[in-house]
Design a protein around this motif. Structure first.
Motif, short mmCIF file in Angstrom:
data_model
loop_
_atom_site.label_atom_id
_atom_site.label_comp_id
_atom_site.label_asym_id
_atom_site.label_seq_id
_atom_site.Cartn_x
_atom_site.Cartn_y
_atom_site.Cartn_z
N SER A 61 -2.70 -4.37 -1.72
CA SER A 61 -1.73 -5.38 -1.26
C SER A 61 -0.78 -4.81 -0.21
O SER A 61 -0.11 -5.57 0.50
CB SER A 61 -0.94 -5.94 -2.44
OG SER A 61 -0.05 -4.95 -2.95
N LEU A 62 -0.71 -3.48 -0.11
CA LEU A 62 0.13 -2.84 0.89
C LEU A 62 -0.59 -2.66 2.24
O LEU A 62 0.00 -2.16 3.19
CB LEU A 62 0.60 -1.46 0.40
CG LEU A 62 1.51 -1.45 -0.82
CD1 LEU A 62 1.87 -0.02 -1.20
CD2 LEU A 62 2.77 -2.26 -0.58
N LYS A 63 -1.83 -3.09 2.30
CA LYS A 63 -2.58 -2.96 3.56
C LYS A 63 -1.93 -3.83 4.64
O LYS A 63 -1.71 -5.03 4.44
CB LYS A 63 -4.03 -3.40 3.35
CG LYS A 63 -4.91 -3.22 4.58
CD LYS A 63 -6.36 -3.58 4.27
CE LYS A 63 -7.24 -3.37 5.50
NZ LYS A 63 -8.67 -3.69 5.20
N PRO A 64 -1.58 -3.24 5.79
CA PRO A 64 -0.91 -4.00 6.84
C PRO A 64 -1.78 -5.14 7.37
O PRO A 64 -3.01 -5.08 7.30
CB PRO A 64 -0.64 -2.95 7.92
CG PRO A 64 -0.69 -1.64 7.21
CD PRO A 64 -1.71 -1.81 6.12
N GLY A 65 -1.12 -6.15 7.90
CA GLY A 65 -1.84 -7.29 8.46
C GLY A 65 -2.55 -6.95 9.75
O GLY A 65 -2.34 -5.89 10.35
N PRO A 106 -1.87 0.29 15.11
CA PRO A 106 -2.54 1.36 14.36
C PRO A 106 -1.61 2.50 13.96
O PRO A 106 -1.79 3.11 12.91
CB PRO A 106 -3.63 1.84 15.33
CG PRO A 106 -3.87 0.68 16.23
CD PRO A 106 -2.56 -0.02 16.37
N GLY A 107 -0.61 2.81 14.77
CA GLY A 107 0.27 3.94 14.46
C GLY A 107 1.48 3.58 13.64
O GLY A 107 2.37 4.43 13.44
N ALA A 108 1.55 2.37 13.14
CA ALA A 108 2.73 1.93 12.38
C ALA A 108 2.85 2.70 11.06
O ALA A 108 1.84 3.04 10.44
CB ALA A 108 2.64 0.43 12.11
N VAL A 126 1.37 4.78 5.03
CA VAL A 126 1.62 4.64 3.60
C VAL A 126 0.36 4.15 2.90
O VAL A 126 -0.07 4.71 1.86
CB VAL A 126 2.79 3.65 3.35
CG1 VAL A 126 2.87 3.28 1.87
CG2 VAL A 126 4.10 4.26 3.83
N TYR A 127 -0.25 3.12 3.45
CA TYR A 127 -1.45 2.55 2.83
C TYR A 127 -2.59 3.57 2.78
O TYR A 127 -3.24 3.74 1.74
CB TYR A 127 -1.88 1.32 3.63
CG TYR A 127 -3.25 0.79 3.25
CD1 TYR A 127 -3.47 0.18 2.01
CD2 TYR A 127 -4.32 0.90 4.13
CE1 TYR A 127 -4.71 -0.29 1.66
CE2 TYR A 127 -5.57 0.43 3.80
CZ TYR A 127 -5.77 -0.16 2.56
OH TYR A 127 -7.01 -0.62 2.21
N GLU A 128 -2.82 4.27 3.88
CA GLU A 128 -3.93 5.22 3.93
C GLU A 128 -3.71 6.40 2.98
O GLU A 128 -4.65 6.89 2.34
CB GLU A 128 -4.14 5.71 5.36
CG GLU A 128 -4.71 4.63 6.27
CD GLU A 128 -4.73 5.04 7.73
OE1 GLU A 128 -4.12 6.09 8.05
OE2 GLU A 128 -5.35 4.33 8.54
N LEU A 129 -2.46 6.87 2.89
CA LEU A 129 -2.17 7.96 1.97
C LEU A 129 -2.50 7.57 0.53
O LEU A 129 -3.15 8.32 -0.20
CB LEU A 129 -0.69 8.35 2.07
CG LEU A 129 -0.29 9.31 3.18
CD1 LEU A 129 1.23 9.35 3.32
CD2 LEU A 129 -0.83 10.70 2.89
N LEU A 130 -2.06 6.41 0.12
CA LEU A 130 -2.31 5.95 -1.26
C LEU A 130 -3.79 5.67 -1.49
O LEU A 130 -4.34 6.02 -2.54
CB LEU A 130 -1.47 4.70 -1.54
CG LEU A 130 0.05 4.89 -1.54
CD1 LEU A 130 0.75 3.54 -1.59
CD2 LEU A 130 0.49 5.78 -2.70
#
Length: 433
Positions: free
Chosen positions: A55-59, A64-66, A71-75
């Protein structure tokens, strides 16, 4: 320690054990995040945490560099994909120290998201036991190390399947002094003609040794009975511990940790482990994942060549049917529809090119075909519809790699010959035939 910090520690512990049911079942996050009827269902908690990360995946419009992507990729990669900190730091081109800082920040953001999403009040958070994660986190580090060792095994060896009968004999020999010391007799039954187990040999060996050691302690002095029975895509390995009359089971200090390690190794491979103290039930029941067998038709009028390829396939997932008559081989292919066909070219009567043309025009046209010949005719083979080409004399490695490539091409997912299976977490291996 604040209730928010306590919640974050429990969250980190649950994420570190996202695929370990025994750990998640005891997590206090279940009653907090799940309906009452699912509170002690470990996989329901695993799904809830995975969905929270998703659910934290950006829209779609997020650059791309936001920071939100970071955060999403780390988790996602650290917990859902089980990447090690070293591997993830390398992938993100940062130091492990920097990764740990960013991981802690991402985890705090996920905790805040869950608090808001589930409406967790201060009173509900305060109900968490602040001391509970301490011992669990220590074991979590051990489990993390075990996971890393397991993944290293998968990546560093091509032998991702294990011969259970051979490993049982090895473990029996290693445990021999222990059996003598505790005056325990080992009885085994049901291990005839079993397909390979879909886990690295050394991982299976260590899991079996841990189980047998714990069973010996429970039976001393007495009898340990090991029974095997195939149940669908899994093999049930049951261990019964029967001490002699008048003797109580021993409680060895290391057994709990050893059984936890065995369960983790099995679950990392797609298996499972259950323990029981109920009379008449096995003290331990391991569910071993079996390899999916792949039918292969090998066509060559040279019987020595056929026997060589059969030996190459022995002990792997590939079940070979050999045929020295190409006309008969066409009938076999049309009747049995093997997944893969390996065909020679220089054969009397019907050569490999003619065989390939007729195969592609018949009911077995969907088979993946590997041409294996002394001739340097790759272009001809591919033009006639072959899927792969290998030159004779062929090594075992080249033969199995060709089978792996074509088996992988039949469906999605990683190449099955390197420790993974279509049906679940498995390698290049097969039962000779």
């Amino acid at each position: 320690m604040s209730s928010e910090d306590t919640f974050t520690r429990h969250l980190r512990h649950a994420l570190n054990h996202l695929y370990e049911p025994d750990v998640l079942r005891a997590s206090p996050l279940g009653p907090l995040l799940l309906p009452p009827e699912q509170a002690r269902q470990p996989m329901a908690l695993s799904r809830a945490l995975t969905e929270a990360i998703e659910s934290l995946k950006p829209g779609p419009g997020t650059p791309p560099g936001a920071p939100a992507w970071r955060v999403y990729e780390l988790l996602l990669y650290r917990y859902v994909h089980c990447a090690t900190q070293a591997d993830l730091a390398q992938q993100l081109a940062i130091s492990v120290r920097q990764l740990r800082r960013e991981q802690a920040q991402a985890l705090a953001l996920l905790a805040e998201h869950l608090v808001r999403r589930y409406g967790l009040t201060e009173a509900r958070l305060a109900a968490l036991d602040a001391a509970a994660p301490d011992a669990a986190e220590a074991s979590g580090e051990e489990m993390g190390a075990l996971r890393r060792e397991y993944h290293w095994l998968q990546e560093s060896t091509s032998e991702g399947l294990a011969d259970l009968a051979r490993e049982l004999e090895t473990v029996r020999g290693v445990a021999g002094p222990l059996l003598t010391r505790y005056r325990v007799r080992l009885e085994m039954s049901g291990g005839e003609a079993l397909p390979p187990v879909a886990m690295p040999s050394v991982a299976l060996r260590q899991a079996l040794l841990s189980l047998l050691t714990a069973a010996v302690h429970r039976a001393a002095p007495g009898v340990v009975t090991l029974r095997l029975a195939q149940r669908g895509a899994r093999l049930a390995l049951e261990l019964y511990a029967r001490p002699e009359a008048g003797f109580a089971p021993l409680a060895a200090e290391e057994d709990a940790a050893s059984l936890r390690d065995a369960g983790a190794l099995l679950r990392l491979s797609g298996g499972d482990l259950a323990l029981s103290d109920e009379p008449g039930r096995p003290a331990m029941e391991a569910q071993l994942p079996l390899a999916e067998m792949v039918p292969v038709l090998v066509v060559d009028d040279n019987r020595d060549a056929l026997q060589l390829l059969e030996r190459y396939a022995a002990g792997t997932r590939y079940r070979v049917t050999s045929c020295h008559d190409p006309l008969q081989a066409l009938e076999v292919a049309e009747r049995e529809h093997p997944a893969l066909v390996v065909v020679d070219v220089m054969m009397a009567g019907l050569d490999g090119w003619q065989f390939l043309q007729r195969l592609r025009q018949g009911p077995a046209a969907a088979c993946r075909v590997i041409v294996c010949t002394v001739l340097a005719q790759r272009e001809v083979a591919m033009a006639l519809g072959a899927d792969d080409f290998i030159r004779k004399p062929v090594s075992r490695q080249a033969f199995l790699e060709a089978l792996d490539r074509q088996w992988a091409a039949l469906g999605p997912g990683p190449a099955p010959g390197r420790g993974s299976l279509r049906a679940g977490p498995g390698s290049t291996a097969r039962q000779g035939g």
